[in-house]
Design a protein around this motif. Structure first.
Motif, PDB file in Angstrom:
ATOM      1  N   GLN A 396       0.944  -1.158   0.205  1.00  0.00           N
ATOM      2  CA  GLN A 396      -0.148   0.024   0.004  1.00  0.00           C
ATOM      3  C   GLN A 396       0.964   1.152   0.071  1.00  0.00           C
ATOM      4  N   ALA A 397       2.134   1.209   0.766  1.00  0.00           N
ATOM      5  CA  ALA A 397       2.965   2.357   0.916  1.00  0.00           C
ATOM      6  C   ALA A 397       3.531   2.501  -0.524  1.00  0.00           C
ATOM      7  N   LEU A 398       4.052   1.554  -1.229  1.00  0.00           N
ATOM      8  CA  LEU A 398       4.430   1.589  -2.618  1.00  0.00           C
ATOM      9  C   LEU A 398       3.428   2.282  -3.539  1.00  0.00           C
ATOM     10  N   GLN A 399       2.165   1.726  -3.486  1.00  0.00           N
ATOM     11  CA  GLN A 399       1.313   2.199  -4.109  1.00  0.00           C
ATOM     12  C   GLN A 399       1.152   3.774  -4.183  1.00  0.00           C
ATOM     13  N   LYS A 400       1.106   4.298  -3.000  1.00  0.00           N
ATOM     14  CA  LYS A 400       1.265   5.812  -2.639  1.00  0.00           C
ATOM     15  C   LYS A 400       2.095   6.477  -3.325  1.00  0.00           C
ATOM     16  N   SER A 401       3.457   6.002  -3.143  1.00  0.00           N
ATOM     17  CA  SER A 401       4.529   6.571  -3.645  1.00  0.00           C
ATOM     18  C   SER A 401       4.449   6.713  -5.213  1.00  0.00           C
ATOM     19  N   TYR A 402       3.910   5.610  -5.986  1.00  0.00           N
ATOM     20  CA  TYR A 402       3.942   5.472  -7.247  1.00  0.00           C
ATOM     21  C   TYR A 402       2.947   6.327  -7.713  1.00  0.00           C
ATOM     22  N   GLN A 403       1.648   6.472  -7.081  1.00  0.00           N
ATOM     23  CA  GLN A 403       0.658   7.475  -7.504  1.00  0.00           C
ATOM     24  C   GLN A 403       1.213   8.949  -7.427  1.00  0.00           C
ATOM     25  N   ASN A 404       1.828   9.151  -6.576  1.00  0.00           N
ATOM     26  CA  ASN A 404       2.440  10.471  -6.169  1.00  0.00           C
ATOM     27  C   ASN A 404       3.686  11.071  -7.191  1.00  0.00           C
ATOM     28  N   PHE A 410      10.560  15.672 -14.818  1.00  0.00           N
ATOM     29  CA  PHE A 410      11.590  16.355 -15.566  1.00  0.00           C
ATOM     30  C   PHE A 410      12.113  15.645 -16.616  1.00  0.00           C
ATOM     31  N   ASP A 411      12.885  16.199 -17.471  1.00  0.00           N
ATOM     32  CA  ASP A 411      13.105  15.987 -18.628  1.00  0.00           C
ATOM     33  C   ASP A 411      14.083  14.511 -18.490  1.00  0.00           C
ATOM     34  N   ALA A 412      13.473  13.375 -19.055  1.00  0.00           N
ATOM     35  CA  ALA A 412      14.130  12.096 -19.119  1.00  0.00           C
ATOM     36  C   ALA A 412      14.184  11.376 -17.629  1.00  0.00           C
ATOM     37  N   MET A 413      13.279  11.809 -16.885  1.00  0.00           N
ATOM     38  CA  MET A 413      13.097  11.108 -15.466  1.00  0.00           C
ATOM     39  C   MET A 413      12.831   9.572 -15.719  1.00  0.00           C
ATOM     40  N   ASN A 414      13.658   8.947 -14.630  1.00  0.00           N
ATOM     41  CA  ASN A 414      13.458   7.295 -14.754  1.00  0.00           C
ATOM     42  C   ASN A 414      13.363   6.858 -13.368  1.00  0.00           C
ATOM     43  N   TYR A 415      12.628   5.707 -13.300  1.00  0.00           N
ATOM     44  CA  TYR A 415      12.502   5.022 -11.949  1.00  0.00           C
ATOM     45  C   TYR A 415      12.207   3.722 -12.261  1.00  0.00           C
ATOM     46  N   ARG A 416      12.441   2.851 -10.837  1.00  0.00           N
ATOM     47  CA  ARG A 416      12.154   1.436 -11.197  1.00  0.00           C
ATOM     48  C   ARG A 416      10.789   1.479 -10.504  1.00  0.00           C
ATOM     49  N   LYS A 417       9.921   0.626 -11.429  1.00  0.00           N
ATOM     50  CA  LYS A 417       8.404   0.360 -11.086  1.00  0.00           C
ATOM     51  C   LYS A 417       8.175  -0.882 -10.311  1.00  0.00           C
ATOM     52  N   ASP A 418       9.223  -1.640  -9.829  1.00  0.00           N
ATOM     53  CA  ASP A 418       9.037  -2.765  -9.235  1.00  0.00           C
ATOM     54  C   ASP A 418       9.814  -2.998  -8.028  1.00  0.00           C
ATOM     55  N   ILE A 419       9.907  -1.951  -7.302  1.00  0.00           N
ATOM     56  CA  ILE A 419      10.504  -2.046  -5.833  1.00  0.00           C
ATOM     57  C   ILE A 419       9.646  -2.918  -5.091  1.00  0.00           C
TER      58      ILE A 419
END
Length: 423
Positions: A396-404, A410-419
């Motif tokens: 649930q906490a991860l879902q909240k982070s991903y929603q936000n 910012f240009d070319a922003m990247n992040y992992r979607k599977d923490i």
């Protein structure tokens, strides 16, 4: 009291955020800081290794406590600099003295410490360029994969794990003979590969007593499913779901207690954080490495779960009264997801405007590689921002982070979607 934090990353913004909540705080300074710390503290544009400039700031701003964020100034002896200076010696520094900081500064020192105090870890040997043929022979005696570690500090990039023996030999030669990591790989530690799942335990000690802080698990690889190059960390979760009471008791008895007692036996004065990188092999914990400061991005999930006035806790470390502190923890899970610059951990561009983070209300935004450019907040590093959320369950906490995260641009922003994918 006035406090100075050394550093400029997400770890330092998190510590600043926590300390800024203390009623005992008069004024907070961060050197050099980032755009996030600028909103809650006064940034001082000096480097973490510029000890003379740090001294000048400490004296001119009447600093009563110094908190060292990164490892480099500790390994270079910033605490010793204070103790050896007549004007600074009575100002407490949170972070170990130089010799104890070798637990992170030298992989070989750390391995010898673990062997001396019977702390479970991987079998290993150390080699220099003069021992290259002997090192090849040791590699041949191991089963793949092969783990090579530059002895010194290499900005988190000095550990290489390879499955092919010939590739491992070539990499070893590159590290020792071609100085791939400069002075850091003048000595290389080769160790057996441990197969298991990793986690981190954080200990705060005043050199006498200690407190075990919340556990955390971070994700180092740039790619989903833990693929691709190593980074400084793409996200973290606290507590670690599989670290139950039985497992934590083993960590405490076999690793935490012998580590703190070992520091005393070896007469290594230590006031500060001990980061113990662990691996769970079967049902048993083994130490992969020590760090002599808090981790990043683990700080962004560990510190928000501590309910105490953190300035009071650090004062207890300084005074040697940590045993009197009762640590109060938030039972909820905390997660953080790191937003990084496109191309990181290889070449990337800086100076990209960041928008939308001001609109987040139900997560915490910790700045890492950011700076102020007039009225704009722009990227200033590979790891840019950590978005931390708390909830009853880490999913649930991860879902909240991903929603936000969807609000931030910012240009070319990247992040992992599977923490948390492996939990």
């Amino acid at each position: 009291m006035n406090i100075l934090i050394l550093g400029s990353g997400g770890r330092e913004h998190t510590l600043a955020w926590k300390l800024s909540q203390s009623p005992q705080l008069k004024k907070l300074y961060v050197a050099p800081g980032n755009a996030g710390t600028a909103s809650i503290a006064q940034n001082i544009p000096i480097g973490v290794n510029d000890f003379e400039a740090i001294k000048k700031t400490v004296l001119s701003e009447d600093i009563a406590l110094v908190v060292v964020g990164p490892e480099d100034p500790l390994v270079r002896g910033v605490h010793d600099f204070f103790l050896n200076d007549r004007e600074l010696r009575d100002i407490p520094v949170i972070g170990p003295q130089q010799e104890a900081a070798q637990l992170e500064g030298s992989k070989e020192f750390a391995k010898q410490f673990m062997m001396r105090h019977a702390i479970p870890t991987a079998a290993y040997q150390s080699f220099t360029a003069a021992d290259l043929e002997e090192a090849y022979g040791f590699l041949e005696s191991l089963h793949p994969p092969y783990v090579l570690k530059a002895d010194g500090l290499a900005a988190g990039k000095g550990v290489v794990i390879l499955k092919d023996l010939n590739e491992a030999k070539a990499e070893l030669r590159s590290m020792l003979v071609d100085a791939k990591f400069g002075e850091a790989s003048a000595t290389v530690v080769i160790e057996e590969f441990l197969d298991g799942i990793e986690l981190s335990v954080f200990v705060l000690t005043d050199g006498i007593g200690y407190k075990v802080l919340p556990t955390a698990k971070d994700y180092k690889r740039i790619g989903e499913g833990d693929t691709g190059l190593n980074t400084g960390g793409m996200g973290a979760i606290s507590p670690v779901p599989f670290a139950d009471k039985t497992f934590m008791d083993k960590i405490h008895e076999r690793i935490v207690k012998p580590t703190v007692e070992g520091l005393k036996k070896d007469e290594l004065p230590y006031k500060g954080f001990i980061f113990i990188g662990l691996i769970k092999v079967g049902d048993d914990p083994k130490v992969i490495e020590y760090n002599v400061r808090m981790g990043d991005p683990e700080t962004e999930v560990v510190i928000p779960r501590i309910k105490n006035d953190f300035l009071e806790v650090l004062q207890a470390v300084a005074l040697g009264t940590l045993d009197e502190v009762v640590l109060e923890l938030d039972s909820r899970s905390a997660t953080t997801v790191m937003l990084v610059s496109g191309g990181y951990p290889e070449a990337y561009e800086k100076g990209k405007e960041i928008t939308g983070f001001q609109d987040i209300t139900d997560s915490l935004v910790f700045h890492a590689g950011t700076k102020l450019n007039e009225d704009e907040v722009v990227t200033n590093g590979g790891r840019v921002m950590a978005i931390t959320s708390l909830d009853e369950d880490f999913r649930q906490a991860l879902q909240k982070s991903y929603q936000n995260i969807k609000k931030i641009r910012f240009d070319a922003m990247n992040y992992r979607k599977d923490i948390g994918f492996d939990l």
